[in-house]
Enzyme design. Structure first.
Site, short mmCIF file in Angstrom:
data_model
loop_
_atom_site.label_atom_id
_atom_site.label_comp_id
_atom_site.label_asym_id
_atom_site.label_seq_id
_atom_site.Cartn_x
_atom_site.Cartn_y
_atom_site.Cartn_z
N THR A 324 0.85 -1.19 0.00
CA THR A 324 0.00 0.00 0.00
C THR A 324 0.88 1.24 0.00
O THR A 324 1.85 1.29 0.76
CB THR A 324 -0.95 0.06 1.21
N ASP A 326 -0.03 3.90 1.14
CA ASP A 326 -0.40 4.64 2.35
C ASP A 326 0.44 4.26 3.55
O ASP A 326 0.47 4.97 4.54
CB ASP A 326 -1.87 4.38 2.70
#
Length: 515
Positions: A324, A326
């Site tokens: 990810t 993020d």
């Protein structure tokens, strides 16, 4: 702009994950100069979050310890345990560690099958001694094997006080308690016959730099073990059940250079069929090992598949690799794709030559700050996270195929509000909106991520051959480890807006605190 690039480099050195939370979703060109504004996300939804970051407003029980002259700290549940702990009990540490060991014990196929291990096939012939031992058995002198009892510490700092910066304490006295997790790597004994194994790889969720690197390394390592039957499942979990999507045979020759391109060689998608339908497909295809590349939602899906396989008593190892941009998965130093996304974000900012984020109106709002920047610098860049400011927008309530809430476009909203504001006060402003989503998602992995992908992919295969299932391959405290998926999907990792790390961000960019 120098300040902006400086913050990227500083935080990157610290392996912090806030960069993607303040990653560009929008760039606005006003005539001002490099101020970087970003709203810390709303967080602390759970008791665990509050305890973890030292907040006293929690549903934790108040201290029943003896009263002292100074205010007593809260006696709370241990931050990393699911059992009630009485800190007045002299044996509470032992109970904590027993619970910890139970939770972080790795599920194995031997939990449901009585299997005898065999010597590993993961070894290079040039590392073997031709003489052998006294019985003539070749001696493997390679020292690259990991002992099954090897562990790594999840936490390495001993905080002397709950008030120490960044303190993550279990008890009110901030006692040191060892928290060990399983070290990743190849074992001397394995639980599969490589020539009989059928291994499958699937990539789920959104695009992320490094997906192809991980696919490539999984294939390479499987072939090193001697696996000949390797397939890719196209377009995420959909590939298990959607008609017309056929599994793709994979080999070293086929994946040799896929790391030179961005995106996913196998394709991605969100959501999927019911777990039972996916496992029906796994069973019908006679898959023995499933490698799942994805984020929090994908990990939850992988764990459900693992549980269903155990329920049916199938000899299938389900191993995840966290991806990810993020960097929001619990317990891990970082996930692959994050470093590359940060680099690409810098390019987007340089290209736009601008920055941003929030409370919009009022004396301490963003719009007033933008006015100030216009007066003293002449232009400004606004960088906004895609999930920021949702409370300012009308909610549709719609979700994507994975059940994630579809976010309203904060970039468009910001652009309109800024234009309107400067028009109202009679200041000319040229506002441009840039959405660099695929600039940071679909590019090739940089050197740092490529190395991380290589090791994570290799360790995923080692974990499967060691008989583990329902685990994820990751890096904690600079060491490569295996964690039970159940422990990393309990909640997303969040930025603490009261931390030193966030303060460094504000200090480096010159951004005011809009809260």
């Amino acid at each position: 702009m120098h300040n902006l690039l400086n913050i990227f480099s500083r935080l990157l050195d610290d392996n912090h994950f806030e960069l993607v939370h303040i990653l560009i979703k929008m760039a606005v060109s006003l005539k001002s100069s490099g101020s970087f504004c970003s709203t810390p996300p709303q967080w602390l939804h759970s008791t665990r979050d509050r305890i973890l970051y030292g907040y006293s407003h929690s549903n934790a029980k108040e201290c029943t310890c003896k009263k002292t002259k100074r205010p007593a700290p809260l006696c709370v549940k241990a931050t990393s345990t699911k059992v009630e702990l009485d800190f007045n009990d002299p044996s509470w540490k032992q109970k904590f560690q027993e619970d910890w060991d139970k939770r972080f014990n790795l599920p194995r196929i031997t939990d449901i099958y009585d299997l005898k291990p065999r010597p590993t096939t993961f070894s290079l012939k040039k590392n073997r001694s031709p003489a052998g031992d006294e019985n003539g058995t070749p001696m493997d002198k390679w020292n690259g094997y990991v002992n099954s009892d090897d562990r790594a510490l999840l936490k390495v700092i001993k905080y002397s006080s709950p008030n120490s910066a960044g303190a993550e304490c279990i008890d009110p006295d901030c006692s040191w308690v060892e928290q060990w997790v399983h070290r990743a790597g190849p074992r001397k004994e394995i639980y599969y016959e490589p020539e009989e194994v059928k291994a499958a790889i699937v990539t789920c969720g959104g695009l992320c730099p490094g997906l192809n690197d991980v696919i490539r390394q999984i294939v390479f390592t499987l072939e090193t073990y001697g696996v000949k039957n390797i397939v890719g499942i196209p377009f995420g979990y959909r590939g298990f059940f959607e008609k017309g999507l056929k599994e793709m045979p994979l080999s070293r020759h086929l994946v040799e250079n896929i790391n030179l391109a961005g995106g996913s060689f196998l394709g991605v998608s969100r959501g999927g069929a019911k777990t039972s339908e996916i496992v029906d497909s796994i069973q019908a295809r006679r898959i023995d090992m499933l490698f799942v590349l994805g984020g929090n939602g994908t990990h939850a899906g992988a764990n459900a598949i693992h549980e269903e396989c155990r329920k049916r008593k199938l000899k299938v190892s389900v191993v995840a690799v966290p991806k990810t941009i993020d960097n929001d998965i619990l317990l891990m130093d970082k996930t692959f794709g994050f470093d590359t996304a940060v680099e690409e974000a810098q390019r987007a900012i340089n290209s736009a030559y601008i920055e941003v984020p929030f409370t919009l109106d009022g004396e301490y709002g963003v719009l007033r700050h933008l006015e100030h920047l216009l007066k003293i610098k002449g232009f400004c860049v606004v960088c906004v996270a895609e999930a920021a400011g949702q409370e300012l927008l009308q909610k549709s309530g719609a979700t994507d195929a994975s059940g994630n809430v579809i976010l309203s476009d904060i970039g468009v909203h910001m652009q309109q509000k800024i234009k309107m504001h400067f028009k109202d006060i009679g200041v000319p402003a040229d506002v441009k909106y840039i959405d660099p989503t695929y600039m940071v998602r679909a590019c090739r992995a940089n050197a740092s991520d490529a190395i991380l992908c290589t090791v994570l992919g290799q360790n995923a295969v080692h974990g499967a051959f060691a008989g583990f299932s329902g685990i994820t391959s990751c890096i904690c405290n600079t060491h490569y480890v295996y964690l039970p998926i159940t422990e990393v999907i309990t909640a997303p990792k969040r930025v603490n807006p009261n931390s030193r790390m966030w303060h460094r961000c504000l200090t480096s960019t010159g951004q005011p605190d809009f809260h």
